[in-house]
Design a protein around this motif. Sequence first.
Motif: not given
Length: 141
Positions: A1-5, A34-37, A53-57
């Motif tokens: 899974m990749e970032f779209e934006y 750590f920084v984001n969540f 991966v799912f959390i990042r998406k």
Amino acid sequence: MEFEYFGDSSGEIDESYNDHAKGYERDIDFAFFFVNFNTSKRDFMELTKREKVFIRKAWEEKEVRESTFMRNAVMNAVANAMRDKKTPFRDLWKKKQKPVDFEVVEINLDAIEESNKKDEFDWVAEIYKANGLNKPAEGGN
């Protein structure tokens, strides 16, 4: 899974960064979580690669959605500030319209007509009058 934006806007992979990052992938991952969540080291270690991966998406989609909401709010505010004074404000949100239940409409119309016959009080005419309009004549025009 990749970032779209998110990611490199040129679409090219920076090989020099990848060379420097080798061996630090886990540290980079932990720093991101750590920084984001506000994830503790223990919580981070319990996450599987798939979960990460799912959390990042989901994070990417949330960021895009929130920035789109902010853009829409700013555009709406500017449009309202620049509007002609005779025009009404534009709402930021529009209510979702529900389909009409014609059975309920028929029942309500029957109740109004029956009430008008009994009480000799024309509710429909009163509503038109309250809104500064004349009730249309029976038969349409």
